[in-house]
Design an enzyme around this catalytic site. Structure first.
Site, short mmCIF file in Angstrom:
data_model
loop_
_atom_site.label_atom_id
_atom_site.label_comp_id
_atom_site.label_asym_id
_atom_site.label_seq_id
_atom_site.Cartn_x
_atom_site.Cartn_y
_atom_site.Cartn_z
N ASP A 141 9.26 2.47 1.63
CA ASP A 141 8.08 3.27 2.25
C ASP A 141 7.88 3.06 3.79
O ASP A 141 7.49 2.01 4.08
CB ASP A 141 6.86 2.73 1.40
CG ASP A 141 5.77 3.63 2.08
OD1 ASP A 141 5.64 4.00 2.91
OD2 ASP A 141 4.72 3.51 1.21
N PHE A 172 0.93 -1.02 -0.01
CA PHE A 172 0.19 -0.04 -0.10
C PHE A 172 0.83 1.21 -0.06
O PHE A 172 1.63 1.42 1.12
CB PHE A 172 -1.10 -0.07 1.11
CG PHE A 172 -1.85 1.11 1.17
CD1 PHE A 172 -3.09 1.05 0.41
CD2 PHE A 172 -1.69 2.43 1.53
CE1 PHE A 172 -4.09 1.55 0.47
CE2 PHE A 172 -2.78 3.34 1.62
CZ PHE A 172 -3.85 3.26 0.86
N LYS A 203 2.53 10.04 8.51
CA LYS A 203 1.74 9.74 9.36
C LYS A 203 2.42 10.10 10.61
O LYS A 203 1.96 11.20 11.08
CB LYS A 203 1.73 7.87 9.52
CG LYS A 203 1.07 7.37 8.34
CD LYS A 203 0.61 6.00 8.75
CE LYS A 203 -0.25 5.54 7.69
NZ LYS A 203 -1.81 5.19 7.92
C1 LIG Z 1 3.01 2.32 3.75
C2 LIG Z 1 2.11 3.40 3.32
N1 LIG Z 1 2.40 4.08 2.39
C3 LIG Z 1 1.56 5.28 2.04
C4 LIG Z 1 0.36 5.34 2.67
C5 LIG Z 1 -0.42 6.51 2.27
O1 LIG Z 1 -0.29 7.53 3.21
P1 LIG Z 1 -1.50 8.58 3.14
O2 LIG Z 1 -2.72 8.05 3.45
O3 LIG Z 1 -1.01 9.95 4.30
O4 LIG Z 1 -1.53 9.24 2.04
C6 LIG Z 1 0.00 4.71 3.85
C7 LIG Z 1 -1.31 4.87 4.42
O5 LIG Z 1 -1.66 3.71 4.98
C8 LIG Z 1 0.72 3.44 4.01
O6 LIG Z 1 0.59 2.84 5.08
#
Ligand SMILES: Cc1ncc(COP(=O)(O)O)c(C=O)c1O
Length: 396
Positions: free
Chosen positions: A222, A137, A251
């Site tokens: 990520d 994700f 986050k």
């Molecule tokens: C690993 C990861 N990357 C990116 C995102 C996307 O972040 P945002 O919701 O701040 O756009 C998330 C959101 O849950 C995430 O868990």
């Protein structure tokens, strides 16, 4: 006004793009939340791994108040002192020399994708493909969505940007097979959060690092969900001893004040030239101040170490429950990013917990995710665990 009225009003005006639960919160303090009817909840979700230092931490509140009176935004033609301080802090913590600030995790990943492509186009003879993992994700914007290897999120929004290939997490042969003469980078999480809290296999990861070196690919990690102490280290890659070329954060960085960050090694970052990428606000004064305050608390209160200790204790606790609660099939995760794999659907368990005053997340059809604030008190943790145990007993 009563909560039911707020829920009704929300249902009439907010877009139905998410499956919202019928609770409206009025206030938060540490690991506790209070709904508009005054009911108290223990928070094992932390705004989905955002409130690492808990709700409305006094030091964060004070930093925001001070910043609001000082300066909020000037545009990306200029800098703010807090922006420089935050970039220096993140660079010092990670050893990645260059920082770009965005407003969310998805935006941080968009920036990472663009940097990898610019690097590939200009330094790797035109390469542009990025390999990501199935069940990953990376966000909901079009580039981040294309990177997210989950057809259920993608189908309705095709056509997606091209240039992404997918490989099976923890399966090195699958990544090797996905490499083409056009591949410039790999992008992955070290614990797949939204994918169900699936930790990376260290042997797979080291194999992937070797593949990246052999093929000259950029390693992009990520850390939007795993970063800033959640897994028991400041960055999850510290568990594996390999610094990525590019890393994304969001986050917990802003603790709810929108901010994302994309960091890169100096040599990689030089691919970006003025005009290549930007956003008007990109965090902004309030977010920089919140992030500086959050990082100070995470460091001073040694929250990564605390996450490691509490995570190990929690795992042992859940394993000790398994005798009495065979409904728990597996306990997995790193630090305070944990999941319980159940023999029954997770949604009804999540809803019963909510009724009993515990916020927990059904991250997969049969998995519950636990991501409490890293500074949750032992008393609040025990209270939440007691609710969870009781609900699981009744559910099995
Ligand atoms: C690993 C990861 N990357 C990116 C995102 C996307 O972040 P945002 O919701 O701040 O756009 C998330 C959101 O849950 C995430 O868990």
């Amino acid at each position: 006004m009563e909560m039911s009225s707020w829920v009704e009003r929300a249902g009439k005006v907010l877009m139905k793009n998410v499956g919202r639960l019928p609770v409206v919160f009025a206030r938060g303090e540490g690991a506790r939340l209070y709904d508009v009817d005054g009911k108290e909840y223990i928070d094992f979700l932390s705004g989905i791994a955002v409130q690492a230092v808990g709700h409305s931490h006094p030091a964060v509140v004070a930093a925001l108040q001070k910043q609001a009176e000082k300066i909020i935004h000037v545009s990306n033609f200029f800098c703010l002192e807090e922006q420089v301080l935050l970039a220096e802090k993140l660079a010092a913590l990670s050893g990645l020399e260059r920082v770009f600030f965005a407003n969310s995790g998805a935006e941080a990943n968009e920036a990472a994708i663009k940097l990898a492509r610019k690097y590939g186009r200009t330094r790797m003879g035109g390469k542009y493909e990025i390999i990501t993992a199935y069940h990953s994700f990376h966000g909901r914007t079009m580039g981040a969505l294309a990177a997210t290897g989950q057809p259920k999120y993608q189908e309705a929004f095709r056509p997606l940007p091209e240039g992404f290939r997918y490989a099976h997490y923890n399966d090195l042969a699958s990544w090797e097979a996905a490499i083409t003469p056009q591949t410039c980078a790999v992008l992955l999480e070290l614990v797949q959060g939204e994918g169900g809290v699936i930790p990376v296999d260290p042997a797979f990861f080291h194999g992937l690092v070797t593949l990246c070196r052999q093929h000259g690919l950029l390693l992009m990690i990520d850390e939007v969900q795993t970063g800033l102490g959640r897994t028991g280290k400041f960055f999850a890659w510290e568990h594996l001893g390999v610094k990525p070329d590019i890393m994304t954060l969001a986050k917990a960085l802003g603790g709810g004040v929108p901010i994302g960050a994309m960091l890169a090694k100096e040599e990689v970052a030089t691919a970006f030239e003025p005009g290549d990428h930007s956003t008007t606000v990109g965090g902004g004064g309030m977010a920089f101040a919140a992030a500086l305050a959050n990082l100070k608390i995470i460091e001073e209160e040694k929250l990564p170490e605390r996450a490691a200790r509490l995570g190990a204790e929690l795992k042992a606790e859940f394993q000790s429950w398994q005798q009495e609660l065979p409904v728990i099939k597996e306990v997995r995760g790193w630090g305070l990013l944990l999941a319980l794999e159940l023999a029954i659907p997770a949604q009804p368990v999540m809803r019963s917990c909510l009724e009993q005053g515990l916020i927990i997340n059904a991250v997969a059809p049969t998995a519950l995710r636990l991501v409490p604030p890293l500074n949750i008190s032992e008393a609040d943790l025990a209270k939440g665990l007691a609710i969870l145990k009781q609900v699981l007993k009744e559910a099995q």
